[in-house]
Design a protein around this motif. Structure first.
Motif, short mmCIF file in Angstrom:
data_model
loop_
_atom_site.label_atom_id
_atom_site.label_comp_id
_atom_site.label_asym_id
_atom_site.label_seq_id
_atom_site.Cartn_x
_atom_site.Cartn_y
_atom_site.Cartn_z
N ASN A 51 0.81 -1.21 0.00
CA ASN A 51 0.00 0.00 0.00
C ASN A 51 0.85 1.27 0.00
OD1 ASN A 51 -3.21 -0.26 0.60
ND2 ASN A 51 -2.12 -2.09 1.27
N SER A 52 2.14 1.12 0.28
CA SER A 52 3.05 2.27 0.30
C SER A 52 4.18 2.03 -0.69
CB SER A 52 3.64 2.45 1.71
OG SER A 52 2.61 2.61 2.66
N PRO A 53 4.74 3.09 -1.27
CA PRO A 53 5.87 2.92 -2.21
C PRO A 53 7.03 2.19 -1.54
CG PRO A 53 5.01 5.16 -2.31
CD PRO A 53 4.34 4.50 -1.14
N GLY A 54 7.68 1.34 -2.30
CA GLY A 54 8.81 0.58 -1.76
C GLY A 54 9.66 0.01 -2.87
N ASP A 55 10.67 -0.73 -2.49
CA ASP A 55 11.61 -1.30 -3.45
C ASP A 55 10.97 -2.46 -4.22
OD1 ASP A 55 13.57 0.47 -2.65
OD2 ASP A 55 14.39 -0.91 -1.14
N ASN A 56 11.34 -2.58 -5.47
CA ASN A 56 11.01 -3.76 -6.29
C ASN A 56 9.51 -4.03 -6.33
OD1 ASN A 56 12.00 -5.67 -8.02
ND2 ASN A 56 12.50 -7.16 -6.44
N HIS A 59 7.83 -6.51 -9.13
CA HIS A 59 8.09 -7.93 -8.87
C HIS A 59 7.26 -8.42 -7.68
CE1 HIS A 59 10.38 -11.64 -8.30
NE2 HIS A 59 10.56 -11.30 -7.05
N ARG A 60 7.28 -7.65 -6.60
CA ARG A 60 6.57 -8.06 -5.39
C ARG A 60 5.07 -8.08 -5.62
NH1 ARG A 60 8.11 -3.63 -1.79
NH2 ARG A 60 6.66 -4.60 -0.33
N ALA A 61 4.56 -7.09 -6.35
CA ALA A 61 3.12 -7.03 -6.61
C ALA A 61 2.67 -8.20 -7.47
CB ALA A 61 2.77 -5.70 -7.28
N ALA A 62 3.48 -8.59 -8.46
CA ALA A 62 3.12 -9.72 -9.31
C ALA A 62 3.04 -11.02 -8.51
CB ALA A 62 4.12 -9.86 -10.45
N LEU A 63 4.00 -11.22 -7.62
CA LEU A 63 3.99 -12.44 -6.81
C LEU A 63 2.84 -12.41 -5.79
CD1 LEU A 63 7.79 -13.10 -6.15
CD2 LEU A 63 6.27 -14.14 -7.85
N ALA A 64 2.54 -11.22 -5.25
CA ALA A 64 1.41 -11.10 -4.33
C ALA A 64 0.09 -11.39 -5.05
CB ALA A 64 1.38 -9.71 -3.69
N ALA A 65 -0.03 -10.94 -6.31
CA ALA A 65 -1.23 -11.22 -7.09
C ALA A 65 -1.40 -12.72 -7.32
CB ALA A 65 -1.17 -10.47 -8.42
N ASN A 66 -0.27 -13.42 -7.53
CA ASN A 66 -0.33 -14.88 -7.66
C ASN A 66 -0.76 -15.53 -6.35
OD1 ASN A 66 0.61 -14.59 -10.25
ND2 ASN A 66 2.67 -15.34 -9.84
N ALA A 67 -0.16 -15.08 -5.25
CA ALA A 67 -0.48 -15.66 -3.94
C ALA A 67 -1.95 -15.41 -3.59
CB ALA A 67 0.43 -15.07 -2.87
N LEU A 68 -2.45 -14.23 -3.93
CA LEU A 68 -3.85 -13.92 -3.66
C LEU A 68 -4.77 -14.81 -4.47
CD1 LEU A 68 -5.69 -12.01 -2.02
CD2 LEU A 68 -5.75 -10.53 -4.04
N ALA A 69 -4.42 -15.04 -5.74
CA ALA A 69 -5.23 -15.93 -6.58
C ALA A 69 -5.29 -17.33 -5.98
CB ALA A 69 -4.65 -15.98 -7.99
N ARG A 70 -4.18 -17.81 -5.47
CA ARG A 70 -4.16 -19.13 -4.84
C ARG A 70 -5.03 -19.16 -3.58
NH1 ARG A 70 1.52 -18.53 -6.26
NH2 ARG A 70 1.96 -19.84 -8.09
N SER A 71 -4.97 -18.07 -2.78
CA SER A 71 -5.82 -17.99 -1.58
C SER A 71 -7.29 -17.97 -1.97
CB SER A 71 -5.48 -16.74 -0.77
OG SER A 71 -4.24 -16.86 -0.14
N TYR A 72 -7.63 -17.20 -2.99
CA TYR A 72 -9.00 -17.16 -3.47
C TYR A 72 -9.46 -18.55 -3.94
CZ TYR A 72 -9.72 -12.02 -3.70
OH TYR A 72 -9.93 -10.70 -3.41
N ALA A 73 -8.60 -19.21 -4.72
CA ALA A 73 -8.97 -20.53 -5.26
C ALA A 73 -9.18 -21.53 -4.13
CB ALA A 73 -7.89 -21.02 -6.21
N ASP A 74 -8.35 -21.45 -3.09
CA ASP A 74 -8.51 -22.33 -1.94
C ASP A 74 -9.85 -22.08 -1.25
OD1 ASP A 74 -7.43 -24.27 0.03
OD2 ASP A 74 -7.41 -22.56 1.37
N SER A 75 -10.24 -20.82 -1.13
CA SER A 75 -11.52 -20.49 -0.52
C SER A 75 -12.68 -20.99 -1.38
CB SER A 75 -11.64 -18.98 -0.31
OG SER A 75 -10.70 -18.52 0.64
#
Length: 366
Positions: A51-56, A59-75
């Protein structure tokens, strides 16, 4: 064809995923099953950080989007198991994604809103058609992209014999004003739980202040409250929307003197939430029924303050009208997915400020 839809919601409170299975046939809204899954600690921390500007960030947002998709799919998997339905029976799912930036109309006249989610991965792993990216089209039409829930609130809670106000208190609070003559208004009021959650996490490493007990143990600091309420956002006329881009720990820190008792700050933050909601209502709107949903509806101290500040209104939770408080927003995104599937607009231009009604979302087929 089936009119079974799934709604997936993870809001600014970052408390996890709410998944609901809804039968939307014949214009009704029948809730069939609900599944709540907290975020893994590492994912929650990363989403909050993004939610705040940061390094990289890319890359981090793309991996978080993947992790969120997996959490959604599990639900989704757990929800289908609980309900006894097959994924083949679900027409589509509406997925909100995780908002990490919300800057409508800024910078270039259009601005942007960013909800992290890999829709392709969610469709692949859930086996259900995914409708997501539900805010961008409204922005493209000159709107705020938020709030989107007033149209759903109208469908579920609207009455022809009385005005109804629906208040969702998640990380951010938003109001839907549903007039008996069919007119609907809506806007973000300001901080809901986000500042209170952040403050108790800082001092006690807790995700939230259960029932507002810690806030109730402190006293409201009038000078601090006045500094917080001086925020220009509270004086902006609708259409308006906001998020953690504005209401965050840095915003709070600028108002603190440094010698306040922690419990008193918590009490003041709860009062800020209550007063910013009440201040969003004109005197003529402070009567009738106020239905409260979202996590804030479970905060007894906050509900008490709302009722005290709105003596002419009957403050109830959405449970009293047949929709559990933690299922309303997820059900709204199931409803928005149905609107997309049927080629119907999902926004209310008078709420978001868009140039007109628009079909919202993008489809990732199963």
């Amino acid at each position: 064809m089936s009119e079974l839809f799934i709604g997936l919601m993870s809001g600014t409170s970052l408390d996890g995923v709410d998944a609901v299975l809804v039968d939307l046939g014949d214009g009704a809204v029948r809730l069939l099953a609900h599944q709540h899954d907290p975020f893994p600690a590492a994912l929650r921390e990363e989403l909050l950080s993004l939610n705040s500007p940061g390094d990289n960030e890319l890359h981090r947002a793309a991996l978080a989007a993947n992790a969120l998709a997996r959490s959604y799919a599990d639900s989704v998997t757990k929800l289908l198991e609980k309900s006894g339905q097959r994924k083949q029976d679900i027409r589509a799912l509406g997925a909100h994604g995780q908002t990490v930036r919300h800057r409508p109309t800024e910078f270039d006249g259009c601005g942007y809103t960013s909800q992290l989610l890999n829709g392709s991965l969610l469709a692949e792993q859930s086996g259900v058609a995914v409708v997501c990216d539900l805010r961008s089209r409204d922005l493209a039409a000159g709107g705020q992209g938020a709030p989107l829930v007033p149209a759903f609130h109208r469908a579920v809670f609207g009455r022809s014999d009385a005005d109804v106000a629906v208040l969702n208190i998640g990380g951010i609070s938003n109001l839907s004003l549903l007039s008996q003559d069919g007119k609907s208004l809506g806007f973000d009021c300001g901080p809901g739980n986000c500042l209170m959650d952040g403050w108790i996490a800082l001092h006690f490493q807790k995700d939230f202040d259960a029932d507002g007990a810690w806030a109730a143990s402190g006293r409201v600091l009038p000078e601090l409250l006045a500094r917080l309420l001086a925020e220009p956002y509270f004086q902006q006329p609708p259409p308006r929307s906001t998020g953690r881009d504005l209401f965050n720990s840095a915003w709070l820190a600028r108002a603190l003197r440094g010698d306040e008792a922690a419990a008193d700050v918590q009490a003041t933050l709860l009062e800020l939430t209550a007063q910013s909601i009440v201040g969003s209502l004109t005197p003529s709107q402070r009567s009738g029924e106020l239905l409260v949903c979202g996590g804030g509806a479970l905060n007894g101290q906050l509900m008490h303050r709302l009722q005290a500040l709105l003596p002419q209104m009957q403050v109830l939770t959405s449970n009293a009208r047949g929709v559990p408080v933690m299922q309303v927003e997820a059900a709204a995104f199931a409803w928005l997915a149905q609107r997309f599937v049927h080629g119907l607009p999902g926004n209310l231009p008078q709420v978001t400020g868009a140039a007109g009604p628009r079909i919202l979302g993008a489809l990732y087929p199963a």
